[in-house]
Structure formats: C-alpha cells, structure tokens
Design a protein around this motif. Structure first.
Motif, PDB file in Angstrom:
ATOM      1  N   ILE A   1      -6.640   2.108  -1.478  1.00  0.00           N
ATOM      2  CA  ILE A   1      -7.381   0.484  -1.056  1.00  0.00           C
ATOM      3  C   ILE A   1      -7.605   1.254   0.671  1.00  0.00           C
ATOM      4  O   ILE A   1      -8.472  -0.025   1.072  1.00  0.00           O
ATOM      5  N   GLN A   2      -7.179   1.667   1.258  1.00  0.00           N
ATOM      6  CA  GLN A   2      -7.340   2.348   2.611  1.00  0.00           C
ATOM      7  C   GLN A   2      -9.072   2.317   2.576  1.00  0.00           C
ATOM      8  O   GLN A   2      -9.820   2.209   3.483  1.00  0.00           O
TER       9      GLN A   2
ATOM     10  N   ILE B   1       0.970  -5.592  -2.495  1.00  0.00           N
ATOM     11  CA  ILE B   1      -0.407  -5.829  -2.146  1.00  0.00           C
ATOM     12  C   ILE B   1      -0.723  -7.547  -1.130  1.00  0.00           C
ATOM     13  O   ILE B   1      -0.572  -8.330  -2.120  1.00  0.00           O
TER      14      ILE B   1
ATOM     15  N   MET C   1       2.690   5.894  -5.446  1.00  0.00           N
ATOM     16  CA  MET C   1       2.601   4.409  -4.143  1.00  0.00           C
ATOM     17  C   MET C   1       1.661   4.673  -2.635  1.00  0.00           C
ATOM     18  O   MET C   1       0.743   3.969  -2.834  1.00  0.00           O
TER      19      MET C   1
ATOM     20  N   MET D   1       1.134   1.790   4.850  1.00  0.00           N
ATOM     21  CA  MET D   1      -0.028   0.606   5.219  1.00  0.00           C
ATOM     22  C   MET D   1      -1.245   1.296   4.859  1.00  0.00           C
ATOM     23  O   MET D   1      -1.430   1.743   5.543  1.00  0.00           O
ATOM     24  N   ALA D   2      -1.653   0.509   4.563  1.00  0.00           N
ATOM     25  CA  ALA D   2      -3.035   0.365   4.062  1.00  0.00           C
ATOM     26  C   ALA D   2      -3.617  -1.026   4.474  1.00  0.00           C
ATOM     27  O   ALA D   2      -3.286  -1.809   4.582  1.00  0.00           O
ATOM     28  N   SER D   3      -4.824  -0.742   5.815  1.00  0.00           N
ATOM     29  CA  SER D   3      -5.101  -2.385   6.142  1.00  0.00           C
ATOM     30  C   SER D   3      -6.365  -2.263   6.888  1.00  0.00           C
ATOM     31  O   SER D   3      -6.488  -1.751   8.277  1.00  0.00           O
TER      32      SER D   3
ATOM     33  N   CYS E   1      -2.302   3.208  -2.679  1.00  0.00           N
ATOM     34  CA  CYS E   1      -2.594   2.973  -0.897  1.00  0.00           C
ATOM     35  C   CYS E   1      -3.351   3.610  -0.432  1.00  0.00           C
ATOM     36  O   CYS E   1      -4.559   2.575   0.215  1.00  0.00           O
TER      37      CYS E   1
ATOM     38  N   LEU F   1       5.282  -1.528  -4.394  1.00  0.00           N
ATOM     39  CA  LEU F   1       3.507  -1.647  -3.062  1.00  0.00           C
ATOM     40  C   LEU F   1       3.591  -3.126  -3.023  1.00  0.00           C
ATOM     41  O   LEU F   1       3.116  -3.572  -4.058  1.00  0.00           O
TER      42      LEU F   1
ATOM     43  N   SER G   1      -5.025  -5.857   2.287  1.00  0.00           N
ATOM     44  CA  SER G   1      -3.747  -4.937   2.792  1.00  0.00           C
ATOM     45  C   SER G   1      -3.143  -5.140   1.172  1.00  0.00           C
ATOM     46  O   SER G   1      -2.668  -5.118   0.372  1.00  0.00           O
ATOM     47  N   SER G   2      -2.184  -3.392   1.596  1.00  0.00           N
ATOM     48  CA  SER G   2      -1.239  -2.869   0.734  1.00  0.00           C
ATOM     49  C   SER G   2       0.325  -2.821   1.763  1.00  0.00           C
ATOM     50  O   SER G   2      -0.384  -1.767   2.454  1.00  0.00           O
ATOM     51  N   ASP G   3       1.110  -2.406   1.617  1.00  0.00           N
ATOM     52  CA  ASP G   3       2.153  -1.596   2.476  1.00  0.00           C
ATOM     53  C   ASP G   3       3.362  -2.045   1.203  1.00  0.00           C
ATOM     54  O   ASP G   3       3.517  -3.187   0.808  1.00  0.00           O
TER      55      ASP G   3
END
Length: 421
Positions: free
Chosen positions: A345-346, A398, A338, A371-373, A342, A396, A385-387
């Motif tokens: 994605i970041q 997305i 997970m 969190m990826a943002s 993430c 997760l 984003s994903s968190d």
C-alpha cells in the motif's frame, strides 16, 4: 467497463476483480444516493449563511472578530444539528479535540465512563491508564471506568446498567463510534442512538460524549441528531476531505462547547480568539467536499472487503454490511503478511512510494505500529492508509481513499503481491 488496468495481473486475479466489481455495484449505488443527500444539506448551509470570499481569508494575531470562523462554526452546528460548534486549526488531532472536550466538562472527583469498552491507545494515554505521562485525567483527580463489551463486540447493557447505577461520580459517558485497534465492528448511528436512549433512562443528567472520528458523512445522519450532548473529531479525517491540513472540531450544547473552548484557550477568551490564517479556505472547501470524498473512501473499502474476502481473508465489515466509517479491518494472524501487505500500500501511494514501512514505536501507543501513509497531509486517514499494532491477531486497519480508483489500484496490487507471487 474497461478492464485494461488489470493487464499486469494474473488471469485468476483479473477474473476475481471483475466479479467483485459486479458484486459491489448495488452497494455503490446506495453510497451515491447517500452522497447526494449529504451534499445537498451542506450546500444548503453554505447558501443559508451567505458564504463569501471574505470568509476564506482568516485572521491573524488574537483572531478577534473573525466572521469566517464564526460562520464556519454555525455551518458545522447546522450540519450536526447542535446548538454550537468549535472548529479550529489549533486542534492538533482528533485525540486532542476529544481530550479538550473531556477536560472541559470533567472536574476532579468526577468520573468518565466508557460504555463501548476500553477506549483506544491514545485516549488511554490521556486518561492515564497507559504510558507514564504528566497532566493525565487521573493525575488531576478525574476517575475512569468502562463496561467491557460482549464477545460479539456489542454493548453489554445488563452489566452497563449495574455499572452506571453503582457509581454516583459518573459525570460523562463516552461512546466510541469507530473500532480503534479492535476487531469489533464500528457502531452504526442506529446503534449509537440505542446507547443514548439507554443512558438517558439510567442517568438522565449525564453528559453523553461521542468520539466521531472516521464517522462523519459515512451515513445520512450523525449521532448528535439523536441526543448526544457533545461530539468531536478531526479535520484531517472525513470532515476535511483531504484538503484541510490540520485542525479538529467539537459540536454540542452551547454551554458544553464553551467549556471546551475555555479549555482550548483560557477563561475569559473561550471561542472569541484564535487566529485562523491561512486555514479557512481549506476548512470551507474541505467541508464542502466531505460528502463526496467520504463516499469515495467508503466505496474503496467495500471493494477492499469484497476482494480480500474472495481470497480467503477474515474481513470486517463484510462488503455488504452497513458502513458507518471509512475503516476496513483485515485479520492476518501472522505479522509477516500483515507487514508485507502494508508495504505494498505504501509502494502504491502518491508520496514516498519508494519507502518500505517497518514496525516502529509511535507516540501514544504501547506496541510497535506498522503504518503506510503516503499522503499529502501527514496522518490524513481520509487519504488511503493502513496501520495496526504488532500484536495478535495481527489486524491491519485500512482506511480512506480520496478516489476509489486509487484504492482499487493499491489493494489489487497488494493482493497480487501477497497472494499471487
């Protein structure tokens, strides 16, 4: 179709992606039709209200006689088919807009009831059932109750009838459209209409409130079309299209919107003050772009669901299921993949791609959150984003994507590094 962008991926993954592209083509066509329908409605409202350059300037100081602000309120009310609207940069988040609406219509001794189960973490903090904060609803004497959902994530109408009939202090009944940090499916507008009709039979005088975050423009109708009294959301989610830098909205019955406005400002001022400089151009342009941008995000989530399901992941919703928001849930059952997913994605974000996210405490949440943002606007979940909270089942969430192309690149890279390396 040119698949040259797949050249860096293993042959097996390339073939899966090509299959997915063919698989989702019909769903994409349905989303295109929906975008056209919603875009036509927005354009008609802009024309009806004679939007001009002067409306984009904004106001300063007290913000008195702000014609652009008033006109934007009218456009929101027109789109959501409500009596009035409150669209303001002073809202710091969707949760703030929701809380403002609820504080505005509840008094001490009255109860807020959630028909859609326990609300998500930040609302729990507002109510006072999580965290140790001052100024919560419970501290001010407002009650809270909820009806637990059935195992399949649907509303338990049999139990809800008992709950609503047993408590004469229930004043507001809340419906949470999106899933929050739960694995249940988000509720479609048709399901929300069924809930609204049910409530009207049990407590006709109750105020029905809808948390519409992540849902705007995701369907060809909105919950407010079917009898919701009050509804709120964020401008740096769907309704701002990645262009609005802050703000939120409340729409609904005129007297209820005014009560919320009084809560946001002060009695005697309500909707009549509040500077909008320099936000109005972004707010107008964001709302104009919202139908298209939300459609791009939904297409990206359809692709995400189909590709992840093809590699054996538990996804919700399925790629061909009805879509009512821009969120895609993926269950990992293990914190490491997970977190790794993430991170990719970041690493495929336009900003801060060089940063690796780590689980951390976050205001409003009891558990650590990953969190990826890498977004242009902080917290803009209409951007990819994903968190998710670091707790079982390690799901997760997305969401977003200003362009479907960005989503495809980021998700394909994450699948490659997670399942093929």
């Amino acid at each position: 179709m040119n698949y040259s962008w797949l050249a860096d991926y293993p042959t097996e993954l390339q073939e899966k992606i090509k299959q997915v592209e063919a698989q989702v083509a019909e769903q994409y066509a349905k989303i295109d039709d929906q975008i056209l329908f919603n875009q036509k409605r927005v354009l008609a409202l802009f024309r009806e209200h004679h939007v001009s350059e002067a409306d984009l300037v904004g106001s300063t100081g007290y913000g008195c006689d702000d014609m652009g602000r008033d006109k934007l309120d009218a456009i929101y009310a027109g789109y959501f088919k409500t009596e009035d609207a409150l669209v303001r940069p002073q809202f710091v988040s969707g949760t703030h807009a929701i809380a403002t609406a609820l504080y505005g219509v509840l008094k001490p001794g009255e109860t807020l009831h959630y028909l859609t189960g326990m609300p998500y973490d930040t609302i729990q903090q507002v109510i006072g059932i999580a965290g140790d904060n001052s100024g919560t609803m419970q501290e001010l004497g407002m009650g809270f109750s909820y009806t637990p959902l059935l195992e399949n994530g649907k509303v338990d109408y049999e139990q809800a009838k008992k709950d609503l009939s047993a408590d004469p202090t229930i004043k507001v009944i809340a419906l949470q459209r999106s899933r929050g940090y739960e694995t249940r499916a988000s509720y479609t507008v048709a399901e929300l209409k069924e809930m609204i009709d049910f409530i009207r039979e049990i407590i006709p005088e109750a105020i029905i409130f809808v948390d519409n975050c992540y849902g705007e423009f995701s369907e060809a109708s909105e919950p407010s079309w079917f009898g919701a009294d009050l509804m709120a959301g964020s401008l740096f989610k769907n309704a701002g299209a990645g262009i609005a830098k802050t703000g939120g909205y409340i729409v609904g019955k005129k007297d209820l919107v005014e009560k919320a406005a009084t809560r946001l400002t002060i009695p005697g001022v309500g909707k009549n003050e509040g500077a909008t400089y320099p936000f109005m151009r972004d707010f107008y342009q964001g709302f104009f772009m919202a139908a298209h941008t939300t459609g791009q995000a939904i297409k990206g989530m359809i692709f995400t669901s189909a590709l992840l399901e093809s590699v054996g992941m538990d996804v919700s919703p399925k790629w061909d299921a009805p879509r009512t928001d821009v969120v895609q849930a993926v269950v990992f059952n293990d914190p490491k993949p997970m977190i790794d997913f993430c991170g990719v994605i970041q690493n495929n974000s336009p900003l801060n791609a060089f940063v690796n996210p780590i689980p951390s405490p976050m205001d409003g949440y009891e558990d650590e959150v990953i969190m990826a943002s890498g977004s242009f606007t902080e917290g803009s979940t209409i951007e990819l984003s994903s968190d998710g909270p670091i707790r079982p089942p390690y799901c997760l969430y997305i969401q977003g994507g200003l362009t479907v192309e960005h989503v495809k690149i980021a998700i394909a890279s994450a699948v490659n590094q997670t399942f093929y390396q």
